[in-house]
Scaffold this motif. Structure first.
Motif, PDB file in Angstrom:
ATOM      1  N   PHE A   2       4.494   6.560 -14.786  1.00 29.14           N
ATOM      2  CA  PHE A   2       4.749   6.956 -13.516  1.00 29.14           C
ATOM      3  C   PHE A   2       5.323   6.132 -12.466  1.00 29.14           C
ATOM      4  O   PHE A   2       5.017   4.822 -12.472  1.00 29.14           O
ATOM      5  CB  PHE A   2       3.423   7.777 -13.101  1.00 29.14           C
ATOM      6  CG  PHE A   2       2.788   8.392 -14.036  1.00 29.14           C
ATOM      7  CD1 PHE A   2       3.405   9.390 -14.715  1.00 29.14           C
ATOM      8  CD2 PHE A   2       1.560   8.138 -14.588  1.00 29.14           C
ATOM      9  CE1 PHE A   2       2.662  10.218 -15.892  1.00 29.14           C
ATOM     10  CE2 PHE A   2       0.755   8.547 -15.575  1.00 29.14           C
ATOM     11  CZ  PHE A   2       1.270   9.737 -15.958  1.00 29.14           C
ATOM     12  N   LYS A   3       6.300   6.842 -11.885  1.00 24.24           N
ATOM     13  CA  LYS A   3       6.739   5.724 -10.616  1.00 24.24           C
ATOM     14  C   LYS A   3       6.635   6.874  -9.335  1.00 24.24           C
ATOM     15  O   LYS A   3       6.898   7.972  -9.529  1.00 24.24           O
ATOM     16  CB  LYS A   3       8.253   5.402 -10.797  1.00 24.24           C
ATOM     17  CG  LYS A   3       8.898   4.701  -9.784  1.00 24.24           C
ATOM     18  CD  LYS A   3      10.289   4.227 -10.345  1.00 24.24           C
ATOM     19  CE  LYS A   3      11.009   3.696  -9.294  1.00 24.24           C
ATOM     20  NZ  LYS A   3      12.263   3.133  -9.641  1.00 24.24           N
ATOM     21  N   VAL A   4       6.221   6.429  -8.376  1.00 22.87           N
ATOM     22  CA  VAL A   4       6.235   6.784  -6.941  1.00 22.87           C
ATOM     23  C   VAL A   4       7.018   6.061  -5.940  1.00 22.87           C
ATOM     24  O   VAL A   4       6.740   4.676  -5.659  1.00 22.87           O
ATOM     25  CB  VAL A   4       4.712   7.193  -6.420  1.00 22.87           C
ATOM     26  CG1 VAL A   4       4.720   7.809  -5.200  1.00 22.87           C
ATOM     27  CG2 VAL A   4       3.846   7.700  -7.181  1.00 22.87           C
ATOM     28  N   GLN A   5       8.083   6.636  -5.512  1.00 24.14           N
ATOM     29  CA  GLN A   5       9.041   5.826  -4.715  1.00 24.14           C
ATOM     30  C   GLN A   5       8.512   6.029  -3.228  1.00 24.14           C
ATOM     31  O   GLN A   5       8.309   7.109  -2.762  1.00 24.14           O
ATOM     32  CB  GLN A   5      10.338   6.557  -4.372  1.00 24.14           C
ATOM     33  CG  GLN A   5      11.418   5.634  -3.920  1.00 24.14           C
ATOM     34  CD  GLN A   5      11.739   4.518  -4.916  1.00 24.14           C
ATOM     35  OE1 GLN A   5      11.594   4.540  -6.135  1.00 24.14           O
ATOM     36  NE2 GLN A   5      12.027   3.198  -4.250  1.00 24.14           N
ATOM     37  N   LEU A   6       7.728   5.321  -2.411  1.00 21.56           N
ATOM     38  CA  LEU A   6       6.989   5.029  -1.289  1.00 21.56           C
ATOM     39  C   LEU A   6       7.939   4.672  -0.340  1.00 21.56           C
ATOM     40  O   LEU A   6       7.787   5.226   1.032  1.00 21.56           O
ATOM     41  CB  LEU A   6       5.983   3.959  -1.277  1.00 21.56           C
ATOM     42  CG  LEU A   6       4.709   4.308  -2.220  1.00 21.56           C
ATOM     43  CD1 LEU A   6       3.846   2.588  -1.926  1.00 21.56           C
ATOM     44  CD2 LEU A   6       3.958   5.268  -1.991  1.00 21.56           C
ATOM     45  N   HIS A   7       9.113   4.237  -0.372  1.00 22.09           N
ATOM     46  CA  HIS A   7      10.073   3.645   0.622  1.00 22.09           C
ATOM     47  C   HIS A   7      11.328   3.420  -0.030  1.00 22.09           C
ATOM     48  O   HIS A   7      11.441   3.226  -1.257  1.00 22.09           O
ATOM     49  CB  HIS A   7       9.204   2.299   1.354  1.00 22.09           C
ATOM     50  CG  HIS A   7      10.169   1.889   2.436  1.00 22.09           C
ATOM     51  ND1 HIS A   7      11.067   0.854   2.163  1.00 22.09           N
ATOM     52  CD2 HIS A   7      10.192   2.237   3.669  1.00 22.09           C
ATOM     53  CE1 HIS A   7      11.574   0.788   3.506  1.00 22.09           C
ATOM     54  NE2 HIS A   7      11.126   1.506   4.439  1.00 22.09           N
ATOM     55  N   ASP A   8      12.319   3.164   0.706  1.00 22.73           N
ATOM     56  CA  ASP A   8      13.623   2.866   0.035  1.00 22.73           C
ATOM     57  C   ASP A   8      13.532   1.593  -0.791  1.00 22.73           C
ATOM     58  O   ASP A   8      13.975   1.770  -1.959  1.00 22.73           O
ATOM     59  CB  ASP A   8      14.728   2.501   1.087  1.00 22.73           C
ATOM     60  CG  ASP A   8      15.179   3.816   1.909  1.00 22.73           C
ATOM     61  OD1 ASP A   8      14.718   4.722   1.341  1.00 22.73           O
ATOM     62  OD2 ASP A   8      15.752   3.728   2.889  1.00 22.73           O
ATOM     63  N   GLN A   9      12.759   0.658  -0.396  1.00 21.12           N
ATOM     64  CA  GLN A   9      12.856  -0.441  -1.286  1.00 21.12           C
ATOM     65  C   GLN A   9      11.409  -0.834  -2.098  1.00 21.12           C
ATOM     66  O   GLN A   9      11.441  -1.637  -3.034  1.00 21.12           O
ATOM     67  CB  GLN A   9      12.850  -1.695  -0.426  1.00 21.12           C
ATOM     68  CG  GLN A   9      14.254  -1.891   0.118  1.00 21.12           C
ATOM     69  CD  GLN A   9      14.259  -2.799   1.366  1.00 21.12           C
ATOM     70  OE1 GLN A   9      14.218  -2.165   2.497  1.00 21.12           O
ATOM     71  NE2 GLN A   9      14.602  -3.811   1.147  1.00 21.12           N
ATOM     72  N   LEU A  10      10.634   0.225  -1.713  1.00 24.10           N
ATOM     73  CA  LEU A  10       9.227   0.044  -2.175  1.00 24.10           C
ATOM     74  C   LEU A  10       8.564   1.049  -3.117  1.00 24.10           C
ATOM     75  O   LEU A  10       8.661   2.256  -2.720  1.00 24.10           O
ATOM     76  CB  LEU A  10       7.963  -0.169  -1.104  1.00 24.10           C
ATOM     77  CG  LEU A  10       6.518  -0.623  -1.433  1.00 24.10           C
ATOM     78  CD1 LEU A  10       6.462  -1.951  -1.844  1.00 24.10           C
ATOM     79  CD2 LEU A  10       5.633  -0.430  -0.270  1.00 24.10           C
ATOM     80  N   SER A  11       8.295   0.740  -4.273  1.00 24.71           N
ATOM     81  CA  SER A  11       7.688   1.864  -5.241  1.00 24.71           C
ATOM     82  C   SER A  11       6.662   1.363  -5.683  1.00 24.71           C
ATOM     83  O   SER A  11       6.348   0.122  -5.977  1.00 24.71           O
ATOM     84  CB  SER A  11       8.842   1.864  -6.280  1.00 24.71           C
ATOM     85  OG  SER A  11       8.985   0.678  -7.195  1.00 24.71           O
ATOM     86  N   TYR A  12       5.740   2.506  -6.263  1.00 21.10           N
ATOM     87  CA  TYR A  12       4.483   2.367  -6.730  1.00 21.10           C
ATOM     88  C   TYR A  12       4.432   2.697  -8.139  1.00 21.10           C
ATOM     89  O   TYR A  12       4.606   3.844  -8.119  1.00 21.10           O
ATOM     90  CB  TYR A  12       3.539   2.887  -5.685  1.00 21.10           C
ATOM     91  CG  TYR A  12       2.094   3.120  -6.018  1.00 21.10           C
ATOM     92  CD1 TYR A  12       1.552   2.052  -6.498  1.00 21.10           C
ATOM     93  CD2 TYR A  12       1.440   4.253  -5.911  1.00 21.10           C
ATOM     94  CE1 TYR A  12       0.029   2.288  -6.863  1.00 21.10           C
ATOM     95  CE2 TYR A  12       0.243   4.576  -6.243  1.00 21.10           C
ATOM     96  CZ  TYR A  12      -0.734   3.424  -6.738  1.00 21.10           C
ATOM     97  OH  TYR A  12      -1.929   3.622  -7.242  1.00 21.10           O
ATOM     98  N   HIS A  13       3.693   2.055  -9.063  1.00 21.96           N
ATOM     99  CA  HIS A  13       3.483   2.539 -10.190  1.00 21.96           C
ATOM    100  C   HIS A  13       1.819   2.686 -10.465  1.00 21.96           C
ATOM    101  O   HIS A  13       1.025   1.815 -10.605  1.00 21.96           O
ATOM    102  CB  HIS A  13       3.787   1.609 -11.311  1.00 21.96           C
ATOM    103  CG  HIS A  13       5.177   1.447 -11.460  1.00 21.96           C
ATOM    104  ND1 HIS A  13       5.841   0.465 -10.545  1.00 21.96           N
ATOM    105  CD2 HIS A  13       6.261   2.227 -11.847  1.00 21.96           C
ATOM    106  CE1 HIS A  13       7.277   0.438 -10.986  1.00 21.96           C
ATOM    107  NE2 HIS A  13       7.675   1.615 -11.532  1.00 21.96           N
ATOM    108  N   PRO A  14       1.368   3.971 -10.350  1.00 18.35           N
ATOM    109  CA  PRO A  14      -0.157   4.218 -10.154  1.00 18.35           C
ATOM    110  C   PRO A  14      -0.880   3.875 -11.603  1.00 18.35           C
ATOM    111  O   PRO A  14      -1.969   3.653 -11.576  1.00 18.35           O
ATOM    112  CB  PRO A  14      -0.291   5.544  -9.908  1.00 18.35           C
ATOM    113  CG  PRO A  14       1.053   6.354 -10.292  1.00 18.35           C
ATOM    114  CD  PRO A  14       2.209   5.261 -10.197  1.00 18.35           C
ATOM    115  N   LEU A  15      -0.117   3.573 -12.667  1.00 19.09           N
ATOM    116  CA  LEU A  15      -0.841   3.214 -13.955  1.00 19.09           C
ATOM    117  C   LEU A  15       0.348   2.284 -14.725  1.00 19.09           C
ATOM    118  O   LEU A  15       1.231   2.482 -14.944  1.00 19.09           O
ATOM    119  CB  LEU A  15      -1.104   4.472 -14.868  1.00 19.09           C
ATOM    120  CG  LEU A  15      -1.708   4.275 -16.053  1.00 19.09           C
ATOM    121  CD1 LEU A  15      -2.977   3.742 -16.056  1.00 19.09           C
ATOM    122  CD2 LEU A  15      -1.634   5.512 -16.989  1.00 19.09           C
TER     123      LEU A  15
END
Lengths: 232, 269
Positions: free
Chosen positions: A121-134
């Motif tokens: 999974f990928k969550v785009q938090l910001h233009d440059q910042l993404s978060y992978h919860p797992l």
């Protein structure tokens, strides 16, 4: 108790095979995209798409990332190179070299690690910042030194110790944050901060069998930074 | 939706901070935190507190590898009694030789109110385990005098040593025979693997028996390793080898030693 239902060497070969089959799968999916595109759009656009898709997904022997890691049952510090593949970069295979200081023993140790990670999974938090919860996967670690063996030496009666002191099978779950560099031409494309909660075959079996052992006795924490190289 | 992810992030960060002592360097790191040289310090206590006593009573346990729960229960049971003077662990503290295994078991044994000593088991020799054992507990060959009885504790795991060191160490056995002779008038020999077992150097089994029989008034021997209760006159010479079950069977032996005499009982819990 036999901790390895299959021979550790066979397991190692199986994992390497799995890696290459995943890589070839990723490559063929890129190929497929190219074919669908060529049957639809105008020729100029096809060409640019074609080369882009192909290069992004194609497997290269040049690593697509370098990393440093703290702890993780593979050394105090480890450095490594990794290959990120599949279209969404959900899969990665890393190879790490770890250093274990001597602490209270006679000598320091070096370890090798082969790690397979899946990040669904990928969550785009910001233009440059993404978060992978797992992020989850498996890693095999071998420790150099003649004290450590894959299989017990011949001096022992057969199946005397039924486990390997050299090869550890670890599983992990974790998360990461990826910061993408703004520039389109910089050498590094992004930087990834990750942490993993991990345990190994021997820790896990001790933990499962004993209520006395607490979560943090047999589950470890690793921190790492991965530098991703721009692929043209 | 964004708020939801921020909560997840905050929860993850707090988990990270919470788990700062969770960094594991390597299963065989040899990173020892906490008490070391336990045998040496506990022997000082045993020799001081029970000096000159005619009767001593001790618990003999062994093979507690990967039975942390059962060892913990043993500690609780012994702590409830006030008649046990000290505890001898017959070896196999770790199962895989992992550094953490030694520390987990040490921390359980540290809860004992009475002093204890531990012997080296064959599993404790795996990987760099013997180095960890020597740091945490001490030399694999040692002796102590409780009351008027000398306890000779020996490393007998010959299969682990590749002839790189003498196992059993006859020069140690000889050097201890008459040392402090004025303080003891009888002897007990304790080991992990007994003669005839797969670990023992059976080529020298009868020589070993001969050399320990030179000790002043040898009463009997204690051993672990075989994970079962044993009472055998192996060499048909009147010296009985008493084997204690592994702690996973939730059993242990209690020995009461008086002048020229001893009794033992098998305790289940």
């Amino acid at each position: 108790m036999n901790l390895f239902l299959i021979n550790p060497r066979k397991l190692f070969i199986a994992l390497v095979t799995l890696f290459y089959s995943t890589v070839s799968m990723a490559q063929s999916s890129g190929h497929h995209v190219r074919e669908t595109l060529s049957s639809a759009d105008s020729s100029a656009q096809i060409d640019s798409n074609k080369t882009k898709e192909l290069k992004k997904t194609a497997f290269s022997l040049v690593p697509s990332s370098y990393m440093v890691q703290y702890a993780g049952s593979i050394g105090l510090f480890s450095v490594g190179a990794g290959w990120d593949y599949s279209r969404q970069k959900q899969w990665s295979t890393d190879f790490l070299l770890g250093y274990v200081p001597k602490y209270d023993t006679d000598r320091a140790k070096l370890t090798f690690t082969l790690r397979q990670t899946y990040t669904p999974f990928k969550v785009q938090l910001h233009d440059q910042l993404s978060y992978h919860p797992l992020r989850t996967g498996i890693y095999l670690n071998t420790t150099l030194g003649k004290q450590f063996w894959y299989k017990e030496p011949d001096k022992y009666p057969s199946s005397y110790y039924k486990f390997s002191t050299r090869l550890r099978i670890n599983i992990f779950v974790g998360q990461d944050f990826t910061y993408k560099v703004k520039s389109n031409s910089s050498y590094f494309e992004g930087i990834k901060f990750y942490y993993d909660l991990h345990t190994s075959d021997l820790y896990l079996i001790s933990g499962i069998q004993n209520k006395y052992l607490k979560f943090d006795d047999y589950i470890g924490l690793a921190l790492g930074i991965k530098f991703q190289i721009r692929r043209k | 939706m964004k708020k939801f992810w921020i909560y997840i992030v905050l929860a993850s960060i707090s988990l990270l901070i919470h788990s700062c002592n969770m960094f594991d360097i390597h299963p065989y790191s040899g990173k020892i935190e906490g008490r070391q040289d336990i045998n040496r310090d506990n022997i000082i206590k045993i020799e001081r507190d029970y000096a000159g006593r005619d009767t001593i009573k001790y618990a003999f346990i062994s093979d507690s590898q990967r039975w942390h729960d059962d060892l913990d229960d043993f500690v609780k049971i012994v702590n409830k009694r006030d008649d046990i003077d000290f505890i001898i662990h017959g070896g196999d503290i770790s199962d895989f030789g992992l550094t953490k295994e030694f520390l987990w078991q040490r921390d359980i044994l540290e809860k004992l109110k009475q002093p204890y000593v531990a012997l080296l088991g064959n599993h404790d020799c795996l990987a760099n385990g013997e180095e960890i054992f020597e740091q945490v507990f001490g030399n694999p060959n040692y002796s102590f005098i409780a009351g008027k009885t000398k306890f000779l504790c020996l490393n007998t795991n010959a299969l682990e040593s590749d002839y790189s060191k003498p196992v059993p160490d006859f020069s140690f056995i000889e050097s201890e025979r008459l040392k402090d002779i004025e303080r003891f008038d009888q002897s007990v020999v304790v080991m992990h693997a007994r003669p005839t077992s797969d670990q023992f150097n059976n080529n020298v089994a009868s020589v070993f028996q001969y050399s320990i029989r030179q000790y002043p008034n040898l009463l009997y021997c204690n051993n672990g390793h075989d994970h079962t209760y044993q009472e055998d006159d192996i060499f048909k010479d009147g010296i009985i080898y008493y084997g204690t079950p592994n702690i996973g069977k939730r059993q242990f032996l209690i020995f009461t030693v008086t002048k020229d005499h001893y009794t033992h009982e098998l305790v289940s819990y």
